[in-house]
Design a protein around this motif. Structure first.
Motif, PDB file in Angstrom:
ATOM      1  N   THR A  28       0.834  -1.359   0.136  1.00 37.02           N
ATOM      2  CA  THR A  28       0.163   0.072   0.127  1.00 37.02           C
ATOM      3  C   THR A  28       0.852   1.206  -0.126  1.00 37.02           C
ATOM      4  O   THR A  28       2.030   1.137   0.214  1.00 37.02           O
ATOM      5  CB  THR A  28      -0.967   0.214   1.259  1.00 37.02           C
ATOM      6  OG1 THR A  28      -0.071   0.282   2.321  1.00 37.02           O
ATOM      7  CG2 THR A  28      -1.517  -1.183   1.564  1.00 37.02           C
ATOM      8  N   SER A  29       0.196   2.507  -0.091  1.00 36.78           N
ATOM      9  CA  SER A  29       0.908   3.669  -0.194  1.00 36.78           C
ATOM     10  C   SER A  29       0.277   4.268   1.206  1.00 36.78           C
ATOM     11  O   SER A  29       0.621   5.443   1.045  1.00 36.78           O
ATOM     12  CB  SER A  29       0.526   4.594  -1.338  1.00 36.78           C
ATOM     13  OG  SER A  29      -0.847   4.738  -1.418  1.00 36.78           O
ATOM     14  N   THR A  58      14.903   0.121   7.773  1.00 42.67           N
ATOM     15  CA  THR A  58      13.863   0.842   8.153  1.00 42.67           C
ATOM     16  C   THR A  58      12.701   0.603   7.427  1.00 42.67           C
ATOM     17  O   THR A  58      12.753   0.274   6.409  1.00 42.67           O
ATOM     18  CB  THR A  58      14.165   2.620   8.045  1.00 42.67           C
ATOM     19  OG1 THR A  58      14.397   2.873   6.848  1.00 42.67           O
ATOM     20  CG2 THR A  58      15.452   2.631   8.652  1.00 42.67           C
ATOM     21  N   PRO A  59      11.380   1.154   8.024  1.00 45.82           N
ATOM     22  CA  PRO A  59      10.037   0.903   7.088  1.00 45.82           C
ATOM     23  C   PRO A  59      10.269   1.566   5.758  1.00 45.82           C
ATOM     24  O   PRO A  59      10.013   1.154   4.753  1.00 45.82           O
ATOM     25  CB  PRO A  59       9.188   1.488   8.121  1.00 45.82           C
ATOM     26  CG  PRO A  59       9.669   1.449   9.310  1.00 45.82           C
ATOM     27  CD  PRO A  59      11.148   1.315   9.235  1.00 45.82           C
ATOM     28  N   ARG A  60      10.873   2.986   5.742  1.00 49.15           N
ATOM     29  CA  ARG A  60      11.092   3.594   4.401  1.00 49.15           C
ATOM     30  C   ARG A  60      12.076   2.758   3.297  1.00 49.15           C
ATOM     31  O   ARG A  60      11.771   2.450   2.377  1.00 49.15           O
ATOM     32  CB  ARG A  60      11.480   5.066   4.637  1.00 49.15           C
ATOM     33  CG  ARG A  60      11.741   5.856   3.503  1.00 49.15           C
ATOM     34  CD  ARG A  60      12.150   7.219   3.902  1.00 49.15           C
ATOM     35  NE  ARG A  60      12.098   7.917   2.530  1.00 49.15           N
ATOM     36  CZ  ARG A  60      13.295   8.023   1.784  1.00 49.15           C
ATOM     37  NH1 ARG A  60      14.191   7.858   2.263  1.00 49.15           N
ATOM     38  NH2 ARG A  60      13.298   8.980   0.808  1.00 49.15           N
ATOM     39  N   ARG A  63      10.139  -0.088   2.107  1.00 47.14           N
ATOM     40  CA  ARG A  63       9.121   0.345   1.228  1.00 47.14           C
ATOM     41  C   ARG A  63       9.879   0.551  -0.288  1.00 47.14           C
ATOM     42  O   ARG A  63       9.128  -0.010  -1.319  1.00 47.14           O
ATOM     43  CB  ARG A  63       8.321   1.419   1.659  1.00 47.14           C
ATOM     44  CG  ARG A  63       7.386   1.900   0.503  1.00 47.14           C
ATOM     45  CD  ARG A  63       6.429   2.998   1.072  1.00 47.14           C
ATOM     46  NE  ARG A  63       5.211   2.507   1.516  1.00 47.14           N
ATOM     47  CZ  ARG A  63       4.429   2.897   2.151  1.00 47.14           C
ATOM     48  NH1 ARG A  63       4.508   4.318   2.709  1.00 47.14           N
ATOM     49  NH2 ARG A  63       3.546   2.108   2.977  1.00 47.14           N
ATOM     50  N   ILE A  64      10.852   1.461  -0.216  1.00 47.35           N
ATOM     51  CA  ILE A  64      11.570   1.585  -1.462  1.00 47.35           C
ATOM     52  C   ILE A  64      12.147   0.416  -2.317  1.00 47.35           C
ATOM     53  O   ILE A  64      11.884   0.087  -3.359  1.00 47.35           O
ATOM     54  CB  ILE A  64      12.848   2.626  -1.243  1.00 47.35           C
ATOM     55  CG1 ILE A  64      12.204   3.856  -1.036  1.00 47.35           C
ATOM     56  CG2 ILE A  64      13.896   2.703  -2.356  1.00 47.35           C
ATOM     57  CD1 ILE A  64      13.447   4.915  -0.192  1.00 47.35           C
ATOM     58  N   GLY A  65      12.606  -0.748  -1.415  1.00 47.69           N
ATOM     59  CA  GLY A  65      12.960  -1.909  -1.844  1.00 47.69           C
ATOM     60  C   GLY A  65      12.122  -2.997  -2.413  1.00 47.69           C
ATOM     61  O   GLY A  65      12.306  -3.842  -3.057  1.00 47.69           O
TER      62      GLY A  65
END
Length: 68
Positions: A28-29, A58-60, A63-65
């Motif tokens: 999700t976004s 990290t969560p960020r 998400r990027i990966g």
């Protein structure tokens, strides 16, 4: 439980919450703070600390990966 699985009930529950949150981050976004709160963390800082301890990211970063 600790004898059988090698982890405490608390750790098992925390791992489950982190896994569920990781799926939400990847699919999700939804803002990370909302995901953190929805998965029982009091704030984004506590969530990020526990997430990084168990995933190495990290969560960020996660998400990027996992964009795709």
């Amino acid at each position: 439980m600790k004898k059988t699985l090698g982890i405490s009930p608390y750790e098992l529950g925390l791992r489950h919450r982190i896994q569920s949150a990781a799926e939400a981050i990847a699919k999700t976004s939804t803002p990370i703070i909302e995901i953190a709160i929805e998965h029982g963390f009091c704030d984004q800082s506590a969530f990020t600390q526990q997430f990084k301890k168990r995933t190495g990211l990290t969560p960020r970063q996660f998400r990027i990966g996992n964009r795709g």
